[in-house]
Design a protein around this motif. Structure first.
Motif, short mmCIF file in Angstrom:
data_model
loop_
_atom_site.label_atom_id
_atom_site.label_comp_id
_atom_site.label_asym_id
_atom_site.label_seq_id
_atom_site.Cartn_x
_atom_site.Cartn_y
_atom_site.Cartn_z
N VAL A 111 13.18 -1.06 -3.64
CA VAL A 111 11.98 -1.76 -4.10
C VAL A 111 11.15 -0.81 -4.96
O VAL A 111 10.86 0.31 -4.53
N VAL A 112 10.78 -1.24 -6.14
CA VAL A 112 9.92 -0.46 -7.04
C VAL A 112 8.68 -1.28 -7.32
O VAL A 112 8.77 -2.42 -7.79
N ASP A 130 19.06 5.60 6.06
CA ASP A 130 17.81 6.31 5.81
C ASP A 130 16.97 5.63 4.74
O ASP A 130 17.48 5.05 3.79
N LEU A 131 15.65 5.78 4.89
CA LEU A 131 14.71 5.26 3.91
C LEU A 131 14.05 6.42 3.18
O LEU A 131 13.53 7.35 3.80
N THR A 132 14.08 6.39 1.85
CA THR A 132 13.38 7.36 1.02
C THR A 132 12.19 6.66 0.38
O THR A 132 12.36 5.63 -0.29
N VAL A 133 11.00 7.18 0.60
CA VAL A 133 9.78 6.61 0.04
C VAL A 133 9.23 7.56 -1.03
O VAL A 133 9.07 8.76 -0.78
N ILE A 134 8.96 7.02 -2.21
CA ILE A 134 8.40 7.80 -3.31
C ILE A 134 6.96 7.36 -3.53
O ILE A 134 6.69 6.17 -3.71
N VAL A 135 6.02 8.30 -3.49
CA VAL A 135 4.62 7.98 -3.74
C VAL A 135 4.14 8.71 -4.99
O VAL A 135 4.61 9.80 -5.30
N ARG A 136 3.17 8.12 -5.68
CA ARG A 136 2.72 8.68 -6.96
C ARG A 136 1.28 9.17 -6.94
O ARG A 136 0.83 9.82 -7.87
N SER A 137 0.55 8.84 -5.89
CA SER A 137 -0.86 9.21 -5.85
C SER A 137 -1.05 10.65 -5.38
O SER A 137 -0.43 11.09 -4.42
N LEU A 138 -1.95 11.38 -6.05
CA LEU A 138 -2.26 12.75 -5.64
C LEU A 138 -3.07 12.76 -4.35
O LEU A 138 -3.07 13.75 -3.62
N LEU A 177 10.06 11.47 2.50
CA LEU A 177 8.90 11.16 1.68
C LEU A 177 8.86 12.11 0.49
O LEU A 177 8.83 13.34 0.65
N ILE A 178 8.87 11.54 -0.72
CA ILE A 178 8.79 12.32 -1.95
C ILE A 178 7.39 12.15 -2.52
O ILE A 178 6.95 11.04 -2.82
N ILE A 206 17.00 -1.42 3.14
CA ILE A 206 16.27 -0.75 2.06
C ILE A 206 16.47 0.76 2.17
O ILE A 206 16.18 1.35 3.21
N ARG A 207 16.92 1.37 1.11
CA ARG A 207 17.14 2.81 1.11
C ARG A 207 16.08 3.56 0.30
O ARG A 207 15.78 4.72 0.60
N VAL A 208 15.52 2.90 -0.71
CA VAL A 208 14.52 3.56 -1.56
C VAL A 208 13.37 2.61 -1.80
O VAL A 208 13.57 1.43 -2.10
N MET A 209 12.14 3.13 -1.66
CA MET A 209 10.95 2.35 -1.98
C MET A 209 9.98 3.23 -2.76
O MET A 209 9.65 4.33 -2.32
N SER A 210 9.55 2.75 -3.92
CA SER A 210 8.61 3.49 -4.77
C SER A 210 7.26 2.80 -4.73
O SER A 210 7.15 1.60 -5.05
N LEU A 211 6.23 3.53 -4.33
CA LEU A 211 4.89 2.97 -4.15
C LEU A 211 3.94 3.48 -5.24
O LEU A 211 3.98 4.66 -5.60
N PRO A 212 3.05 2.61 -5.74
CA PRO A 212 2.15 3.00 -6.83
C PRO A 212 0.92 3.76 -6.34
O PRO A 212 0.56 3.70 -5.16
#
Length: 214
Positions: A47-48, A100-108, A127-128, A65-71
């Motif tokens: 999910v992106v 496994d679930l990999t979560v990508i976050v973009r907020s500082l 968590l990336i 779900i293996r990858v989720m990218s959050l804004p």
């Protein structure tokens, strides 16, 4: 699947138990994803979410779900909002792991989310985060239970963000095979693609960090 720009919210159970498969892109025009919106989608693998999404409801996503990218626009995630498990049978109450679930976050700055938003990922999820923000995320409930913390852009895994990462990332995009190289950290902007936009963002981060140190 294409969402009209007029749609700003995905309602309860809207796509629950549907045949959506592969990667799902949720545009920034959608502000809220309601409870159980994509529950038990047993073919949904990634999910992106684009910038603009603010709220993710209770059990909004479940499936393999293996990858989720959050804004960076994310403001609220409810209990068990993301569940990389699906029910083994309608009445069994047994949850079967789907990887496994990999979560990508973009907020500082970590969003203040429910402590159990990633409940089923406790102690094993990945968590990336933006480079240099690991400690900030570990200090906030909800983000503090992942099994592994990684920094976007540090594709060679040396714990630093510098020109070596830019060279490796550029080589990867050109079709070469730099080594070492962690592809999970290459999608720096979290749009589901690895391209020149990611190289540009890494360069900007490096210049900003160097400027802050001078």
């Amino acid at each position: 699947m294409t969402f009209p720009k007029s749609v700003v919210s995905i309602g309860k159970y809207a796509f629950s138990e549907s045949g959506i498969s592969g990667e799902l892109l949720i545009p920034g025009s959608i502000i809220e994803i309601s409870n159980y919106a994509f529950y038990d989608c047993n073919q949904l693998t990634s999910v992106v979410m684009e910038e603009g999404v603010e709220t993710i409801g209770w059990h909004s996503f479940s499936g393999p779900i293996r990858v989720m990218s959050l804004p960076a626009s994310l403001k609220n995630m409810k209990t068990m909002a993301v569940d990389p498990y699906i029910n083994a049978a309608p009445s069994s109450g047994i949850f079967m792991p789907q990887g496994d679930l990999t979560v990508i976050v973009r907020s500082l700055q970590p969003a203040v989310i429910n402590e159990y938003a990633f409940y089923y990922s406790f102690d094993y999820g990945h968590l990336i985060v933006p480079f240099g923000t690991v400690d900030a995320y570990k200090a906030v409930p909800g983000w503090s239970h992942f099994g592994e913390y990684l920094q976007a852009g540090d594709v060679n895994g040396d714990g630093a963000l510098n020109v070596k990462d830019v060279v490796s990332l550029s080589a990867h995009i050109m079709g070469n095979r730099p080594s070492p190289f962690d592809e999970r950290l290459a999608d720096v902007n979290g749009d589901g693609k690895v391209n020149v936009k990611d190289v540009t963002l890494v360069c900007n981060w490096i210049m900003q960090r160097n400027g802050n140190q001078n």
